[in-house]
Design a protein around this motif. Structure first.
Motif, PDB file in Angstrom:
ATOM      1  N   ARG A 817       0.786  -1.222   0.018  1.00 43.46           N
ATOM      2  CA  ARG A 817       0.106  -0.077   0.081  1.00 43.46           C
ATOM      3  C   ARG A 817       0.762   1.101   0.278  1.00 43.46           C
ATOM      4  N   ALA A 818       2.036   1.088   0.611  1.00 45.49           N
ATOM      5  CA  ALA A 818       3.004   2.353   0.599  1.00 45.49           C
ATOM      6  C   ALA A 818       3.547   2.442  -0.666  1.00 45.49           C
ATOM      7  N   ARG A 819       3.924   1.574  -1.184  1.00 42.43           N
ATOM      8  CA  ARG A 819       4.467   1.616  -2.830  1.00 42.43           C
ATOM      9  C   ARG A 819       3.366   2.152  -3.494  1.00 42.43           C
ATOM     10  N   GLU A 820       2.086   1.679  -3.695  1.00 40.23           N
ATOM     11  CA  GLU A 820       0.987   2.215  -4.377  1.00 40.23           C
ATOM     12  C   GLU A 820       0.824   3.688  -4.237  1.00 40.23           C
ATOM     13  N   LYS A 821       1.164   4.196  -2.907  1.00 41.19           N
ATOM     14  CA  LYS A 821       0.808   5.703  -2.520  1.00 41.19           C
ATOM     15  C   LYS A 821       1.857   6.472  -3.218  1.00 41.19           C
ATOM     16  N   GLU A 822       3.073   6.018  -2.924  1.00 36.19           N
ATOM     17  CA  GLU A 822       4.489   6.678  -3.564  1.00 36.19           C
ATOM     18  C   GLU A 822       4.215   6.580  -5.080  1.00 36.19           C
ATOM     19  N   GLU A 823       3.763   5.570  -5.673  1.00 38.41           N
ATOM     20  CA  GLU A 823       3.582   5.565  -7.203  1.00 38.41           C
ATOM     21  C   GLU A 823       2.521   6.526  -7.489  1.00 38.41           C
ATOM     22  N   SER A 824       1.532   6.536  -6.895  1.00 40.93           N
ATOM     23  CA  SER A 824       0.414   7.592  -7.079  1.00 40.93           C
ATOM     24  C   SER A 824       0.934   8.935  -7.065  1.00 40.93           C
ATOM     25  N   GLU A 825       1.472   9.470  -6.014  1.00 39.46           N
ATOM     26  CA  GLU A 825       2.271  10.725  -6.080  1.00 39.46           C
ATOM     27  C   GLU A 825       3.098  11.195  -6.628  1.00 39.46           C
ATOM     28  N   ALA A 826       3.859   9.993  -7.227  1.00 37.73           N
ATOM     29  CA  ALA A 826       5.003  10.568  -8.109  1.00 37.73           C
ATOM     30  C   ALA A 826       4.205  10.678  -9.672  1.00 37.73           C
ATOM     31  N   MET A 827       3.245   9.879  -9.929  1.00 36.55           N
ATOM     32  CA  MET A 827       2.400  10.221 -11.190  1.00 36.55           C
ATOM     33  C   MET A 827       1.759  11.769 -11.167  1.00 36.55           C
ATOM     34  N   GLU A 828       1.351  11.913  -9.813  1.00 38.56           N
ATOM     35  CA  GLU A 828       0.662  13.070  -9.979  1.00 38.56           C
ATOM     36  C   GLU A 828       1.662  14.396 -10.143  1.00 38.56           C
ATOM     37  N   ALA A 829       2.982  14.442  -9.478  1.00 36.09           N
ATOM     38  CA  ALA A 829       4.067  15.217  -9.804  1.00 36.09           C
ATOM     39  C   ALA A 829       4.545  15.361 -11.151  1.00 36.09           C
ATOM     40  N   SER A 830       4.326  14.331 -11.886  1.00 31.98           N
ATOM     41  CA  SER A 830       4.930  14.212 -13.315  1.00 31.98           C
ATOM     42  C   SER A 830       4.294  15.263 -14.019  1.00 31.98           C
ATOM     43  N   TYR A 831       2.825  15.443 -13.936  1.00 34.64           N
ATOM     44  CA  TYR A 831       2.139  16.499 -14.566  1.00 34.64           C
ATOM     45  C   TYR A 831       2.592  17.952 -14.347  1.00 34.64           C
ATOM     46  N   LEU A 832       2.655  18.875 -15.295  1.00 32.87           N
ATOM     47  CA  LEU A 832       3.187  20.379 -15.084  1.00 32.87           C
ATOM     48  C   LEU A 832       1.976  20.948 -14.383  1.00 32.87           C
ATOM     49  N   PRO A 833       2.338  21.576 -13.353  1.00 32.56           N
ATOM     50  CA  PRO A 833       1.297  22.322 -12.789  1.00 32.56           C
ATOM     51  C   PRO A 833       0.846  23.573 -13.179  1.00 32.56           C
ATOM     52  N   LEU A 834      -0.366  23.861 -12.983  1.00 36.53           N
ATOM     53  CA  LEU A 834      -1.171  25.163 -13.727  1.00 36.53           C
ATOM     54  C   LEU A 834      -0.415  26.224 -13.041  1.00 36.53           C
ATOM     55  N   GLN A 835       0.116  27.400 -14.122  1.00 32.07           N
ATOM     56  CA  GLN A 835       0.837  28.545 -13.817  1.00 32.07           C
ATOM     57  C   GLN A 835      -0.356  29.459 -13.403  1.00 32.07           C
ATOM     58  N   GLN A 836       0.079  30.258 -12.290  1.00 33.80           N
ATOM     59  CA  GLN A 836      -0.808  31.458 -12.046  1.00 33.80           C
ATOM     60  C   GLN A 836      -0.418  32.668 -12.911  1.00 33.80           C
TER      61      GLN A 836
END
Length: 871
Positions: A817-836
């Motif tokens: 479960r910890a690995r799944e959470k880390e992979e999910s967070e890494a996947m979300e971080a790979s997307y470019l954040p919206l610029q203000q």
């Protein structure tokens, strides 16, 4: 449907195909009027809440009824069929009853002019099918229980609405032994051992006669066994201790650990092992009335009477104590002024699994392991707890009044997994030597007696032949002379062979400690064992006259109520008298070990059932005793096929039957060749509440002046009935044992709500109800059974291995479960954040600077765009 909570989480499927009711027998005048929530002076509510169509409860009913109707209407497979709404005049109501903060919920579909209410989906399905298929609304064509007046169980079975359930004889453990919450499938598969269990063994044979002990028994009865049996079954015991040291139980937590949704998913029980049972004495105030003083608790408590006063409350004083009557009367007056009495209660010290904590708890606050299982809502709630909120360090956890659900989720999951693993182990214990005799083979020495050609010879002819033989024998002896010393002409009788067999006094069977001399439940139903009766097995008892009359009253008919099957539909019991290991051949030609149990079989009959005159015999045709009866019963037995039974007796076997029973302990000896001592039945007849005097356990030394333990009390309204011929015993494989029998367990205060739910619910929960009834044998044992398949030599070894495997499995699950959470967070971080956007963009559009675009870039974009369109 009837339950404690309201169904939640149900939604309509995607692109449903709706089913409409063109006609209806509904009448809004049938709706209840108490639809307003009112809290009374005691904080209780009792009202009917209308449930909208789009609520989860209605969606559940609409989907299940629609799917069932689509099958019976032969609609094309594939679409999701759902009721568009209820028939006109119908309405779903949620009956709220009980404490205002946590009322009981019962769902009812109300509105039919022919039925007061529909309690479950299976009850409404046949009525809904009638509304769709009979435009004339002829009630005689409706198959529901209210229009057809048939038992719901029969209707459910005929329409195939019973839930599917795998048989425990060939499958794995039941829901009590299921994988704990949080354990991955791969983890459980890695520790599961695949065993070739083969077909279970069962047979009826004549009970082997134990060798007479001229100097008394020399085997020692296990002290633990004697203590457990005496405290549970001995006559005159007020405080009965049903649970033994090392057994796995469920402990009621006080207070429970509240769940994420309140009481529905709260942790109310925790699994633990019995460490110690002790009596606690307490001084309490005397009641005012005499009736309350003499009353004795039948549960965990018993009020002890004054030492100077008989228990029955009389004022009679023995003659031996009347010397100083004046002084004693003064003492009695003083005792009467004592405002307190002594109350004794039974307590258990329970070691809670998964955590380093022991729990002292009253005897009426624990349940057998088979009597409870975590609810589905609790399992789902544990899965919803985030991993970072879980207390995975279970060594520091201790339940308390302030414990939160997230803190207890991981320790509880570990405890449930340890309990499930422990329920899969077994081992026999406390071995002893059992000696019995078997008759010799006819090949050892020929019969010295003359052979008579006809069995129909007259008594005069038999006497003449015997005298002629004796005369010839006397002449032969005289011709030899007294000094010759020849004795070869005298008949030589081969001696019976004495066999020593290793037997066991008890065994660990999953969560339970089982001893010989006590009653156990079998997986088989009574109807599966000789449903028509055999030579040595009585046919199942039918229903009593009172049961038939009661069924007629419920159905409102005067027929014979053939659906009442009597004892055939209930469980089967065995009074365990022997445990031993035999050698059995395997498919590959090798030999393996198998543990088997022997004992007398019992069934449950109605208390007022009137048995036949031949109840004591196996065939019901001959109620006599002795050689004639035994020879008649065994005369038609085929020659059995011998097999190895684990006893060092050469080719002699006492175990392998041909057909339903074994004629005598040595199948190689015909019945007509055996002596009367071997052929004759035991003189003692098994009666209710008593034991046969020929039990093998009589060879164990017992306390002085002790007697065999009586049968435990049967369920209320029933009695035990032996079904085997006296002198015969059943031999079965251990995997046919379902577990211990706990007398009157359904009257336990902790099971009161479960019993009420089982009695009140429709047949959609028939499996859950059968699991409950099976604990007392009111249903076959396969509904609630132990299925241990892994042998370990000691109980301590079982506990250690179960704990180790559970911790390894859950730790692996938590890491996953910890690995799944880390992979999910890494996947979300790979997307470019919206610029203000800058402030001047949002505040003043007129000052936005112009963006210069190079001509070359514009041309290349246009060329690419045109080329793409051209392609």
């Amino acid at each position: 449907m009837s339950g404690r909570g309201v169904s939640t989480g149900h939604v309509l499927p995607a692109n449903p195909t709706y089913i409409d009711f063109p006609i209806s027998d509904g009448d809004p005048g049938q709706w209840p009027t108490n639809t307003t929530r009112v809290v009374d002076s005691e904080g209780h509510v009792n009202y009917m809440r209308p449930v909208p169509l789009d609520e989860s409860l209605c969606i559940k009913w609409r989907c299940e009824v629609g799917a069932s109707l689509a099958v019976r209407l032969n609609k094309p497979a594939g679409p999701n069929y759902v009721l568009r709404g209820w028939p006109e005049g119908y309405q779903m109501f949620d009956h709220n009853k009980g404490l205002a903060g946590a009322p009981r919920h019962d769902a009812y579909l109300i509105g039919s002019s022919h039925a007061k209410r529909f309690r479950s989906v299976p009850e409404f399905i046949p009525h809904a099918l009638w509304l769709l298929t009979d435009p004339t609304l002829n009630r005689a064509n409706c198959a529901c229980k209210y229009c057809n007046r048939k038992p719901q169980r029969e209707i459910t079975a005929s329409m195939g609405l019973l839930p599917r359930r795998s048989t425990p004889l060939s499958g794995g453990p039941t829901s009590r032994g299921q994988r704990a919450p949080g354990a991955s499938a791969s983890t459980s598969a890695s520790v599961r051992q695949v065993r070739d269990r083969g077909k279970p063994y069962a047979a009826i044979r004549r009970t082997p006669r134990p060798v007479k002990q001229p100097t008394g028994p020399k085997q020692n009865m296990s002290r633990e066994r004697n203590a457990d049996l005496r405290t549970a079954y001995a006559e005159g015991m007020e405080l009965r201790r049903w649970f033994r040291d090392g057994e796995l139980l469920w402990c009621a937590l006080n207070p429970p650990i509240p769940g994420l949704a309140g009481d529905k998913d709260a942790i109310t029980f925790w699994p633990g092992l019995v460490e110690e049972a002790k009596i606690k004495s307490e001084a309490v105030a005397k009641p005012n009335s005499h009736d309350e003083t003499s009353e004795k608790n039948t549960g965990a408590d018993v009020v002890m009477a004054d030492a100077t006063r008989p228990i029955d409350g009389s004022n009679d004083v023995p003659a031996a104590e009347s010397l100083n009557s004046s002084s004693k009367s003064t003492d009695n007056d003083e005792d009467k002024r004592v405002p307190w009495t002594v109350v004794q209660t039974l307590w258990y010290k329970i070691k809670l699994l998964g955590i380093p904590y022991s729990y002292n708890i009253r005897a009426d606050q624990v349940l057998p392991y088979q009597a409870h299982a975590p609810s589905d809502e609790l399992i789902q709630a544990i899965h919803r707890v985030p991993l970072e909120q879980m207390n995975t360090n279970t060594d520091t956890f201790k339940p308390s009044d302030t414990t939160r659900f997230a803190e207890a989720a991981a320790p509880f999951a570990l405890a449930v997994q340890i309990a499930a693993n422990l329920a899969g182990y077994w081992t026999p214990t406390d071995d002893w030597e059992y000696k019995f005799s078997i008759p010799p083979s006819p090949d050892v020495a020929p019969s010295p007696f003359p052979a008579f050609k006809s069995d129909n010879m007259s008594l005069h002819a038999v006497m003449n032949a015997s005298m002629a033989y004796n005369a010839s024998l006397s002449e032969s002896i005289s011709a030899a002379g007294p000094s010759s010393g020849s004795t070869s002409i005298l008949p030589t009788f081969p001696r019976a062979q004495t066999v020593t067999q290793i037997r066991y006094q008890g065994l660990w069977w999953g969560a339970e400690r089982v001893w010989t001399d006590e009653l156990v439940r079998l997986k088989l139903s009574r109807g599966q064992v000789a449903p028509e009766g055999t030579e040595n097995i009585l046919p199942p008892a039918g229903p009593s006259r009172r049961a038939i009359e009661y069924a007629r009253t419920l159905d409102g008919s005067s027929d014979d109520c053939e659906e009442i099957v009597g004892a055939a539909g209930r469980g089967l019991f065995m009074l365990l008298e022997g445990l031993y290991v035999v050698d059995v051949p395997k498919v590959n030609g090798s030999t393996g070990k198998e543990c088997r149990a022997t004992g007398t079989l019992y069934e449950l009959v109605d208390e007022d059932w009137e048995g036949d005159a031949g109840e004591g015999s196996g065939n019901g045709k001959d109620s006599g005793k002795g050689k004639g009866k035994a020879t008649e019963q065994s005369g038609g037995t085929e020659a059995p096929v011998t097999s190895t039974n684990g006893v060092t007796t050469g080719s002699i076997s006492i175990e392998a039957p041909s057909g339903p029973q074994l004629a005598n302990p040595n199948p190689a000896v015909p019945v007509e060749r055996t002596t009367s001592d071997i052929v004759s039945h035991s003189d003692s007849i098994t009666v209710l509440g008593q034991r046969t005097a020929s039990s093998s356990n009589e060879l164990l030394s017992r306390p002085i002046l002790s007697s065999p333990f009586p049968l435990p009390p049967p369920p209320e309204g029933f009695r035990f009935r032996p079904i085997l011929t006296p002198g015969y015993e059943a031999v079965i494989s251990l995997n046919l044992i379902a577990g211990r029998y706990y007398p009157r367990l359904l009257q336990h205060p902790l099971l009161q709500s479960c019993v009420e739910k089982a009695l009140d619910t429709g047949s959609e929960n028939v499996v859950e109800a059968s699991q409950l009834w099976a604990l007392e044998g009111l249903a076959p044992g396969f509904n609630n059974t132990m299925d241990p398949v892994r042998w370990r030599p000691t109980r301590v070894g079982m506990i250690r291995e179960a704990d180790k495997e559970a911790r390894q499995g859950l730790e692996e699950h938590w890491r996953a479960r910890a690995r799944e959470k880390e992979e999910s967070e890494a996947m979300e971080a790979s997307y470019l954040p919206l610029q203000q956007l800058p402030d001047y963009v949002t505040n003043d559009a007129g000052v936005i600077p112009a963006i210069e675009v190079l001509e070359t870039n514009v041309s290349s974009m246009e060329v690419d765009s045109q080329g793409t369109r051209g392609d």
